[in-house]
Design an enzyme around this catalytic site. Sequence first.
Site, PDB file in Angstrom:
ATOM      1  N   ASP A 118       5.409  -3.510  14.428  1.00  0.00           N
ATOM      2  CA  ASP A 118       4.172  -3.972  13.807  1.00  0.00           C
ATOM      3  C   ASP A 118       3.671  -5.303  14.353  1.00  0.00           C
ATOM      4  O   ASP A 118       2.492  -5.462  14.649  1.00  0.00           O
ATOM      5  CB  ASP A 118       4.381  -4.090  12.297  1.00  0.00           C
ATOM      6  CG  ASP A 118       3.155  -4.604  11.581  1.00  0.00           C
ATOM      7  OD1 ASP A 118       2.110  -3.921  11.645  1.00  0.00           O
ATOM      8  OD2 ASP A 118       3.235  -5.678  10.961  1.00  0.00           O
TER       9      ASP A 118
ATOM     10  N   ASP B 225       8.125  -8.742  14.171  1.00  0.00           N
ATOM     11  CA  ASP B 225       9.351  -8.190  13.596  1.00  0.00           C
ATOM     12  C   ASP B 225       9.625  -6.824  14.222  1.00  0.00           C
ATOM     13  O   ASP B 225       9.028  -6.463  15.227  1.00  0.00           O
ATOM     14  CB  ASP B 225       9.225  -8.092  12.066  1.00  0.00           C
ATOM     15  CG  ASP B 225       7.980  -7.301  11.652  1.00  0.00           C
ATOM     16  OD1 ASP B 225       7.361  -6.638  12.520  1.00  0.00           O
ATOM     17  OD2 ASP B 225       7.618  -7.336  10.458  1.00  0.00           O
TER      18      ASP B 225
ATOM     19  N   TYR C  84       3.592  -6.397   2.074  1.00  0.00           N
ATOM     20  CA  TYR C  84       3.145  -6.600   3.455  1.00  0.00           C
ATOM     21  C   TYR C  84       1.791  -5.950   3.743  1.00  0.00           C
ATOM     22  O   TYR C  84       0.928  -6.573   4.349  1.00  0.00           O
ATOM     23  CB  TYR C  84       4.222  -6.068   4.420  1.00  0.00           C
ATOM     24  CG  TYR C  84       5.507  -6.833   4.263  1.00  0.00           C
ATOM     25  CD1 TYR C  84       5.676  -8.079   4.863  1.00  0.00           C
ATOM     26  CD2 TYR C  84       6.538  -6.352   3.446  1.00  0.00           C
ATOM     27  CE1 TYR C  84       6.836  -8.814   4.683  1.00  0.00           C
ATOM     28  CE2 TYR C  84       7.710  -7.080   3.259  1.00  0.00           C
ATOM     29  CZ  TYR C  84       7.847  -8.312   3.878  1.00  0.00           C
ATOM     30  OH  TYR C  84       8.981  -9.043   3.684  1.00  0.00           O
TER      31      TYR C  84
ATOM     32  N   GLU D  74       1.684 -15.416  14.756  1.00  0.00           N
ATOM     33  CA  GLU D  74       2.250 -14.075  14.915  1.00  0.00           C
ATOM     34  C   GLU D  74       1.190 -13.086  15.395  1.00  0.00           C
ATOM     35  O   GLU D  74       0.142 -12.942  14.775  1.00  0.00           O
ATOM     36  CB  GLU D  74       2.848 -13.581  13.595  1.00  0.00           C
ATOM     37  CG  GLU D  74       3.576 -12.252  13.740  1.00  0.00           C
ATOM     38  CD  GLU D  74       4.379 -11.885  12.500  1.00  0.00           C
ATOM     39  OE1 GLU D  74       5.284 -11.041  12.611  1.00  0.00           O
ATOM     40  OE2 GLU D  74       4.108 -12.461  11.416  1.00  0.00           O
TER      41      GLU D  74
END
Length: 526
Positions: free
Chosen positions: A105, A108, A256, A499
């Site tokens: 994704d 991670d 999430y 990220e």
Amino acid sequence: MGKESKSGGCLGWLLAIVILALVVGAIVYAVKQKMDHANDNKPSPVPGPPGAIDKKYADALKIAMQFFDIQKSGKLVNNKISWRGDSGLKDGNEANLDLSKGMYDAGDHMKFGFPMAFTATVLSWAILEYGDQMAAVNQLEPAQQSLKWITDFLINAHPKDNVLYIQVGDPDLDHKCWERPENMKEKRPLTQVNITVPGTEVAAETAAAMASASLVFKTSNSAYSSILLKHAKQLFNFADKYPASYSENIPEVATYYNSTGYGDELLWAASWLYHATGDRSYLDYATGENGKQFASWGSPTWFSWDNKNAGTQVLLSRLSLFGAKGVSGNSGLGNYRSSAEGVMCGLLPKSPSATSSRTDGGLVWISEWNALQHPVASAFLAALYSDYMLTSQTAKITCGDHSFKPSDLRKFAKSQADYVLGKNPLKMSFLVGYGDKYPQYVHHRGASIPADATTGCTDGFKWLDSTQPNPNVAVGGLVGGPFLNETYIDSRNNSMQAEPTTYNSALIVGLLSSLVTTSSAVKSFT
């Protein structure tokens, strides 16, 4: 007396000349205004085949496309990333399924089906609209290969009509580890939706991904295309027959990727299924009572992994703009088009209804987390609508008492792309690997750990906390982006800004593909 008469005559002639000049000037001005007004109503020329390549956007596209390779799970084929290797090979084993493919994704090692399916849908859309422009810079084949890597996973994740595996891995376990994906040892449990525990939005988004991808492969791999379309139909039926939010039925996913509603995914999936099949029932589904209930007509929204309404409005606008067969008189289509134009009016800086949610540097800014998703997604839609207008010879859209040309939408799209690529107060590219200055401490496990390092679950955290830049460059990753005050903290621990996500990559690939060169839009995907 004679001298005075002569002087008076000269003044009279001078006055007459001045008046005549003013009259002539007024006539010229009026004619020019009329001509300008006429030109405003005159459509711009339809672009021909791909034109001259814009090197800036071509170079950025080639870089952005590489992040998909970085995110791949499974047995890698023709691996181009020196610091990546095979990983996740046992994913799906507990259900006797091969779920080894797909993409991680973000930074991670989770496979979240909802945003991954959105990635596939957007990438399919970009290929369908701008495949000729991708091909002009040798990026069409990489885009198709990356798409198939995801759809291979989605096919295997749908073993029965009403069963869809929507997650591989436990995010709590995953986030307690900092390690390379090649070294994962922790359990990778599976999460599914089914008749007992339905999840409409994830099933419908996966249907949209399958339907749009079936169009991508229709000519090059017809058998595969047919398989995708079969799954898309089954998943749409499942999503529609058992309406329920996956976030409510499986509360742990809400941490999430919490869904704010499933109606938008149903309309999005139905729209793509109409394009893939030509079956009028899917169009009637999207434009009839379901449209009234879920489409938010007249209320502009932001296109994202969670809300697809703006995307559906633009997608269905192409039917009315291009005069598709068999859709005349469909009032619902008119609502989608007017709503799409409302979205465009909110984006154009000089529009009376322009959003005030922008940085001083001109970036549309909606959210602290992953701030770049919304401006890039919005710019992609603006580029699409601009090209639809050009190809359909639509001269302008009206926003209040102002009108705007396709070139105004393209200018907006370029402004957002340029900001991402370094035309911002920081003079920094947010696309990793592009330009001379870009983030060095990207929140990404694989990029942060040397390829030859051996780490377990927890001892790898020394690489998260290291003061050294990442040893591997996450080339093509689009990081979260700046705060509203246009600051950016380049720190691995700053996942809010640093990220990259796979779905961001699909959006930036779509946007850059639209800007690589000019070309007319395809009038039909089939």
